[in-house]
Motif scaffolding. Sequence first.
Motif, PDB file in Angstrom:
ATOM      1  N   GLY A  21       4.258  -1.424  10.407  1.00  0.00           N
ATOM      2  CA  GLY A  21       3.342  -1.702   9.177  1.00  0.00           C
ATOM      3  C   GLY A  21       4.458  -0.881   7.981  1.00  0.00           C
ATOM      4  O   GLY A  21       4.458  -1.624   6.860  1.00  0.00           O
ATOM      5  N   PHE A  22       5.032  -0.127   8.136  1.00  0.00           N
ATOM      6  CA  PHE A  22       6.119   0.683   7.236  1.00  0.00           C
ATOM      7  C   PHE A  22       7.375   0.109   7.227  1.00  0.00           C
ATOM      8  O   PHE A  22       8.217   0.034   6.489  1.00  0.00           O
ATOM      9  CB  PHE A  22       6.180   1.951   7.382  1.00  0.00           C
ATOM     10  N   LEU A  23       7.745  -0.723   8.313  1.00  0.00           N
ATOM     11  CA  LEU A  23       9.132  -1.441   8.301  1.00  0.00           C
ATOM     12  C   LEU A  23       8.923  -2.789   8.407  1.00  0.00           C
ATOM     13  O   LEU A  23       8.163  -3.319   8.816  1.00  0.00           O
ATOM     14  CB  LEU A  23       9.932  -0.975   9.626  1.00  0.00           C
ATOM     15  N   THR A  52      -4.981  -3.344   6.119  1.00  0.00           N
ATOM     16  CA  THR A  52      -5.914  -3.515   7.423  1.00  0.00           C
ATOM     17  C   THR A  52      -5.028  -2.804   8.462  1.00  0.00           C
ATOM     18  O   THR A  52      -5.503  -2.233   9.503  1.00  0.00           O
ATOM     19  CB  THR A  52      -5.686  -5.041   7.944  1.00  0.00           C
ATOM     20  N   THR A  53      -3.570  -2.919   8.469  1.00  0.00           N
ATOM     21  CA  THR A  53      -2.678  -2.162   9.528  1.00  0.00           C
ATOM     22  C   THR A  53      -3.017  -0.749   9.510  1.00  0.00           C
ATOM     23  O   THR A  53      -3.122   0.000  10.414  1.00  0.00           O
ATOM     24  CB  THR A  53      -1.335  -2.604   9.169  1.00  0.00           C
ATOM     25  N   PHE A  54      -3.072  -0.053   8.226  1.00  0.00           N
ATOM     26  CA  PHE A  54      -3.318   1.263   7.801  1.00  0.00           C
ATOM     27  C   PHE A  54      -4.602   1.683   8.232  1.00  0.00           C
ATOM     28  O   PHE A  54      -4.993   2.704   9.069  1.00  0.00           O
ATOM     29  CB  PHE A  54      -3.292   1.735   6.209  1.00  0.00           C
ATOM     30  N   PHE A  55      -5.693   0.733   8.389  1.00  0.00           N
ATOM     31  CA  PHE A  55      -6.994   1.168   8.834  1.00  0.00           C
ATOM     32  C   PHE A  55      -6.797   1.134  10.246  1.00  0.00           C
ATOM     33  O   PHE A  55      -7.502   1.869  10.924  1.00  0.00           O
ATOM     34  CB  PHE A  55      -7.954   0.069   8.401  1.00  0.00           C
ATOM     35  N   TYR A  56      -6.203   0.361  10.940  1.00  0.00           N
ATOM     36  CA  TYR A  56      -6.129   0.238  12.511  1.00  0.00           C
ATOM     37  C   TYR A  56      -5.364   1.237  12.682  1.00  0.00           C
ATOM     38  O   TYR A  56      -5.447   2.103  13.885  1.00  0.00           O
ATOM     39  CB  TYR A  56      -5.388  -1.016  12.891  1.00  0.00           C
ATOM     40  N   LEU A  57      -4.283   2.010  12.106  1.00  0.00           N
ATOM     41  CA  LEU A  57      -3.656   3.277  12.181  1.00  0.00           C
ATOM     42  C   LEU A  57      -4.524   4.403  12.512  1.00  0.00           C
ATOM     43  O   LEU A  57      -4.483   5.316  13.292  1.00  0.00           O
ATOM     44  CB  LEU A  57      -2.415   3.433  11.303  1.00  0.00           C
ATOM     45  N   LEU A  58      -5.304   4.238  11.314  1.00  0.00           N
ATOM     46  CA  LEU A  58      -6.491   5.303  11.427  1.00  0.00           C
ATOM     47  C   LEU A  58      -7.560   5.573  12.560  1.00  0.00           C
ATOM     48  O   LEU A  58      -7.732   6.498  12.964  1.00  0.00           O
ATOM     49  CB  LEU A  58      -7.058   5.440   9.984  1.00  0.00           C
ATOM     50  N   MET A  60       0.926  -1.222   0.012  1.00  0.00           N
ATOM     51  CA  MET A  60      -0.003  -0.140   0.021  1.00  0.00           C
ATOM     52  C   MET A  60       0.842   1.319  -0.031  1.00  0.00           C
ATOM     53  O   MET A  60       1.911   1.342   0.709  1.00  0.00           O
ATOM     54  CB  MET A  60      -1.037   0.181   1.201  1.00  0.00           C
ATOM     55  N   PHE A  61       0.507   2.413  -0.931  1.00  0.00           N
ATOM     56  CA  PHE A  61       1.291   3.537  -0.841  1.00  0.00           C
ATOM     57  C   PHE A  61       2.499   3.156  -1.256  1.00  0.00           C
ATOM     58  O   PHE A  61       3.753   4.033  -1.067  1.00  0.00           O
ATOM     59  CB  PHE A  61       1.410   4.151   0.271  1.00  0.00           C
ATOM     60  N   GLY A  62       3.179   1.899  -1.973  1.00  0.00           N
ATOM     61  CA  GLY A  62       4.433   1.512  -2.457  1.00  0.00           C
ATOM     62  C   GLY A  62       5.378   1.251  -1.218  1.00  0.00           C
ATOM     63  O   GLY A  62       6.531   1.435  -1.268  1.00  0.00           O
ATOM     64  N   THR A  63       4.578   0.811   0.015  1.00  0.00           N
ATOM     65  CA  THR A  63       5.283   0.568   1.079  1.00  0.00           C
ATOM     66  C   THR A  63       4.981  -0.798   1.515  1.00  0.00           C
ATOM     67  O   THR A  63       4.059  -1.509   1.015  1.00  0.00           O
ATOM     68  CB  THR A  63       5.184   1.424   2.158  1.00  0.00           C
ATOM     69  N   PHE A  75      18.513  -3.232  12.321  1.00  0.00           N
ATOM     70  CA  PHE A  75      18.202  -2.046  13.009  1.00  0.00           C
ATOM     71  C   PHE A  75      16.886  -1.895  12.966  1.00  0.00           C
ATOM     72  O   PHE A  75      15.977  -1.374  13.985  1.00  0.00           O
ATOM     73  CB  PHE A  75      18.875  -0.785  12.503  1.00  0.00           C
ATOM     74  N   GLN A  76      15.982  -2.133  11.932  1.00  0.00           N
ATOM     75  CA  GLN A  76      14.563  -2.175  11.601  1.00  0.00           C
ATOM     76  C   GLN A  76      13.952  -2.881  12.602  1.00  0.00           C
ATOM     77  O   GLN A  76      12.818  -2.600  13.230  1.00  0.00           O
ATOM     78  CB  GLN A  76      14.541  -2.097  10.198  1.00  0.00           C
TER      79      GLN A  76
END
Length: 305
Positions: free
Chosen positions: A54-56, A9-15, A1-4, A67-68
Amino acid sequence: MFGTSIHWTTFFYLLIDTFIVLLTLYFSRKKTQSSLKRFLYLGLLFIIYNATGGFLPTDSFPGPIIFQYIITYGVAIALCIFIVYYLYKEYDIVVLKFNSSIKNLSILASSSFVILFLVPYFLTNSLKSARFLFTIPVSIFAFAFLFVFYRRISNPSNPNALILRRNKLSLISMTSITLLPICTVIGDYQWLTFTVMNSAFFAITIIEVDRYIYFIKNSTRMYEVFALKEKQKDQLIERQIFYKDLTRREIEIALSILSDLSYRNISKDLFIAESTVSKHASNIFKKTGVKNRTEFLKQFRRKNK
């Protein structure tokens, strides 16, 4: 999603989590309760957890990929410990068994991450092996802790609907973080892992909303106790006036005292020691300007006459 790497679903929970935190901030601008601060801290931790997890990992992140994983695992461990801390405060738990205080749990979790994840990773250069060695022992310990917590809060002697709902929701939260190691070892399925983890936040959110509604329903009864001056009765005062002086736990105990429950029964209902109830009761009497339980009840009954 968004090239990441973030799943929808993770983005939805983030919102959703961000919305809950912002809504809480809006309705609590004038409140300074430590319990409310704990909820806001919890919400912020979930936002950070959803964002980092979500992003890492991502190729654009500078430095070695380990490190991530240190960031994502570190945030997840901190979140799990804070959820346990939150429920400890909810039930006034100091230690469950095996000296499982929050401090000791934090030390154990941090040490396990270093010894069982980082060391094997640097020795084998295998993320899969390090993840397996870390999550299996942690899973066993987590299920043992869940069992002890369940035994700690189950079988209330004089249950009411609020307490029963709180216990079920608390178990959902504790079960969610118990399942996290298993979800991790299964693989990087964001939709599964983040659904399980965010269930803990939603369950705690329901606990807070349920408690708020319970307090509102009893606000008239409580107001009669705390409106000590005739002048206050003639003023337009917010229904939540008693929040300013008493903590959530003190309000619950005050309502139980007004229901003529003994300290022993209150301790069984709220799953806390009788001495803890007595300590809270002393604070209640001090804040309401009475000397003891008898004066507290007389004051309430006199005002209702």
